[in-house]
Design a protein around this motif. Sequence first.
Motif, short mmCIF file in Angstrom:
data_model
loop_
_atom_site.label_atom_id
_atom_site.label_comp_id
_atom_site.label_asym_id
_atom_site.label_seq_id
_atom_site.Cartn_x
_atom_site.Cartn_y
_atom_site.Cartn_z
N SER A 73 0.82 -1.21 0.00
CA SER A 73 0.00 0.00 0.00
C SER A 73 0.85 1.27 0.00
N LEU A 74 2.15 1.13 0.35
CA LEU A 74 3.02 2.30 0.44
C LEU A 74 3.94 2.47 -0.77
N PHE A 75 4.34 1.36 -1.41
CA PHE A 75 5.36 1.43 -2.45
C PHE A 75 4.85 0.78 -3.74
N HIS A 76 5.41 1.26 -4.84
CA HIS A 76 5.07 0.74 -6.18
C HIS A 76 6.35 0.70 -7.03
N ILE A 77 6.52 -0.38 -7.83
CA ILE A 77 7.69 -0.52 -8.69
C ILE A 77 7.24 -0.59 -10.14
N ASP A 78 7.95 0.13 -10.99
CA ASP A 78 7.65 0.10 -12.43
C ASP A 78 8.16 -1.21 -13.00
N ALA A 79 7.29 -1.98 -13.68
CA ALA A 79 7.63 -3.33 -14.16
C ALA A 79 8.72 -3.29 -15.22
N VAL A 80 8.85 -2.20 -15.94
CA VAL A 80 9.82 -2.14 -17.05
C VAL A 80 11.15 -1.55 -16.59
N THR A 81 11.08 -0.43 -15.83
CA THR A 81 12.31 0.29 -15.48
C THR A 81 12.89 -0.14 -14.12
N GLY A 82 12.09 -0.72 -13.26
CA GLY A 82 12.56 -1.06 -11.92
C GLY A 82 12.58 0.12 -10.95
N ASP A 83 11.96 1.25 -11.38
CA ASP A 83 11.90 2.42 -10.49
C ASP A 83 10.86 2.20 -9.39
N ILE A 84 11.23 2.58 -8.19
CA ILE A 84 10.33 2.44 -7.03
C ILE A 84 9.78 3.83 -6.69
N PHE A 85 8.43 3.90 -6.50
CA PHE A 85 7.75 5.16 -6.19
C PHE A 85 6.97 5.02 -4.87
N LEU A 86 6.73 6.18 -4.30
CA LEU A 86 5.95 6.22 -3.05
C LEU A 86 4.47 6.42 -3.38
N LYS A 87 3.62 5.53 -2.88
CA LYS A 87 2.18 5.61 -3.17
C LYS A 87 1.40 6.36 -2.06
N LYS A 88 1.92 6.33 -0.86
CA LYS A 88 1.19 6.88 0.29
C LYS A 88 2.18 7.50 1.25
N GLN A 89 1.76 8.56 1.93
CA GLN A 89 2.70 9.27 2.82
C GLN A 89 3.13 8.38 3.97
N LEU A 90 4.41 8.49 4.32
CA LEU A 90 5.00 7.71 5.39
C LEU A 90 4.78 8.39 6.74
N ASP A 91 4.95 7.63 7.80
CA ASP A 91 4.83 8.16 9.16
C ASP A 91 5.89 7.49 10.01
N HIS A 92 6.90 8.26 10.37
CA HIS A 92 8.01 7.73 11.16
C HIS A 92 7.52 7.21 12.51
N GLU A 93 6.49 7.85 13.07
CA GLU A 93 6.00 7.44 14.38
C GLU A 93 5.27 6.09 14.31
N MET A 94 4.73 5.74 13.14
CA MET A 94 4.06 4.46 12.97
C MET A 94 5.08 3.34 12.71
N GLN A 95 6.03 3.60 11.82
CA GLN A 95 7.08 2.62 11.52
C GLN A 95 8.27 3.36 10.96
N ALA A 96 9.44 3.06 11.51
CA ALA A 96 10.65 3.80 11.14
C ALA A 96 11.42 3.16 9.99
N SER A 97 11.13 1.88 9.61
CA SER A 97 11.91 1.21 8.55
C SER A 97 11.03 0.17 7.85
N TYR A 98 11.25 0.02 6.54
CA TYR A 98 10.52 -0.97 5.74
C TYR A 98 11.55 -1.79 4.93
N ARG A 99 11.23 -3.07 4.72
CA ARG A 99 12.07 -3.93 3.87
C ARG A 99 11.20 -4.40 2.72
#
Length: 824
Positions: A291-317
């Motif tokens: 729900s937070l991240f999206h990757i372009d199937a052709v280029t491999g570019d990763i984009f942000l889909k939804k605003q992050l919140d450091h207080e909710m979670q400080a790191s994603y894998r």
Amino acid sequence: MTKRMGRADWRWLALWWHHFFLLWNTIDGQTRYSIPEELERGSVVGNLAKDLGLGLSDIFERKLRVASEAGKQYFSVDTGKGELVVNDRIDREALCGQSISCVLPLQVVIENPLQLHRIEVEIRDVNDNAPSFLKSEHVIKIAESTVVGVRFPLESAEDPDVGTNGLKTYTLSKDDCFTLKVKEIENGRKIPELVLNKSLDREKKAVHSLFLTAVDGGNPVKSGTSKITVNVLDNNDNVPLFENTFYKIAVPENTANGSFLLTTKATDVDEGPNGEIEYALGIHTSPSVRSLFHIDAVTGDIFLKKQLDHEMQASYRIDITANDKGLPRMEGHCSVQVDVLDVNDNAPEIILTSEPSSVREDSRSGTVVALLSVRDLDGGDNGKVTLQLSKGSLFSLKPSFSNNYALTTSGALDRETSSEYSIEITATDSGSPPLSSKKFIPVSIIDVNDNPPVFTQPAYNVYLKENNVPGSILYSVSASDLDLGDNAKISYSILDSKVQDVSVSSYVYINSDNGSIYSMHSFDYEKLKVFQIQVQAKDQGSPSLSSNATVHVFILDQNDNAPAVIYPSSAALGSLSHQRMPRSAKAGHLVTKVTAVDADSGHNAWISYRLAEATDASLFTVNLYTGEVRTKRAVSEQDDSSQRLLIEIKDDGEPVQSSTVTVSILLEDGLHEPILDLRHKLSEPSRKTGRITLYLILSLASVSVLSLVTLLILAVKCIRSSRSSGSCCMRRSDCDDYKNPNRNLQIQLNTDGPIKYVEVLGGDMLSQSQSFRSCMSPMSEYSDFTLIKPSSTTDFKEVISVLDASLPDSTWTFESQQVSREHQ
């Protein structure tokens, strides 16, 4: 029950509390308990009363209560035993997630006096969760041409428990072609990998069924299993390879939606469709990450889909896969770690630990009003908070321990100035830019009796007509008190004083509730002209306060006295006075002079004379103002030898008072003029008359000089102290010191009170209460004045005799001789 928070939410909350409590652990004197999770309700945590040094009675009397900073009330106090007991089921994983340390902070609030204690309850983990896989079955496609040693990442298991109860290792069911390799990455996370140990041969075995088991380190051991199915594919024997198997990026939490984050790149040495690559998120990527991240199937570019919140979670894998289009399709893998950088996007919050209490206005500086704490969900400098009160506040903040404060008084309070304060507290963090929030704390001020009653004016002037009705109201005084309740309830009283040697309470009384002053009897202006009343207003505070005011009562004269005739005196002869005059009298001859006085004052004492009846009205006339009876024409032989005159004497009051006197005049032949006879007598030299003349001259000179000095002093004082006054009066006062009936004079200058006057008193020549009253007006153009005013209608023949002996011949002629003859 409230809805349980998600695992990610609890992980964030646990991490926040972990850092917060590490800071609190540095405070000495804190009470700490340690219990395992999942205890039954009513389980004893510890003896809270004993550990805090309190008796069981203090729990009731001081209203001990426990507040949890975690929101839910997991603990309560057994008021009978003073023990801290479990109030609800405690799930450590729900509270602290994967955090190693799980501590619940509690605030113990004790009232009377207000105290705040902080205790901590450490929740120990128990092995109540088995490792589990997101999917129970995992399908892997491997080309038969895959070289030995190639590794295939497998799904990791999750175990909510921590420490030794957490995930420990993985085991794989026995297979000749595959072995298990467990790789440990950052943060101690273990990832199982399937290793090709022997070349595959699709023609011999197309499908391999394996079982991956995750085992924890608890006692007893718990485990979870996932089935792995390996399909052996033919052809396309090159796997896409990423340039980096691990990417790491830091992203601010306020990064806008749709922002570009990172480019991943993989290559495949195959040609054609077997070398064409498509990028996708790994099949095991959690829904929250998708729900937070999206990757372009052709280029491999990763984009942000939804605003992050450091207080909710400080790191994603994020697991990324690269698949070619060959048959069979080959797949490459890499991981991206996204660290969320904290931004100061949370304003600090002020929390009232106790309700504010009312404060007496005489409370000492430093009195505790309320307890409060402050928190900021941000970290680092963004979470450092400072508190500030509004400028000029009579209150201050005293820090107690980490982010907890006591609101105390810092100055003198005055309920009359402000009965309630709304204390504005501003909390500001140290972020850039800083964020702040405000909280208003209402504090009521309790009244203290610190204000005495205050009269509307310090002195009152009351004007009362004489002959008033006893019991009538004289005046109403009023006082006000700035305090409240009994402190402002006023009662009125009259302080004891003397009026003509009699207690003032014999003259007036006062209504203690409304301050109305009533007369006790009727007043007589001729006996009492002015007196003072000291009124006291007293509140009902403890101790009570009071103030005084002076009421000056002026008695106003009424025309209640008729003029009294003092000459010719009729005391011995009734209403008839006998006079003699020669028939040779000419027109204007002074027959006699009627003298009357009025005990009243002002207009009520202005006297006029009128001839009411006469035997022959054409022969006599009476002067309207002096009372002199003179002939209007010369006496003739035809006039009766006996003439009778009725003279009416009226005052100028309302209603008019009057009296009459009858004068009988006997016309005689050969009677000498009294004035010629008097001068003839005076012209005869003798030693006795010479001595008397000398005494008269000396007395007259002394009186004249003394009177002049008195008038000059009075004029100077009147001009200086009463420039705006209409007149300056000199009046008599009672004096019993006159022993000598001769020309002994007493001059008294009285400047006490609201009236300033001079009294010129003569011994007993008129009476004990007789005096000369002299009035001057700054507006008057005349300087000569003479007023003789008696206070009774006694016989004044002696008065006339004394005046006749002391004044010059031109002043007293016929009248003085006439009085002497009547006495003879």
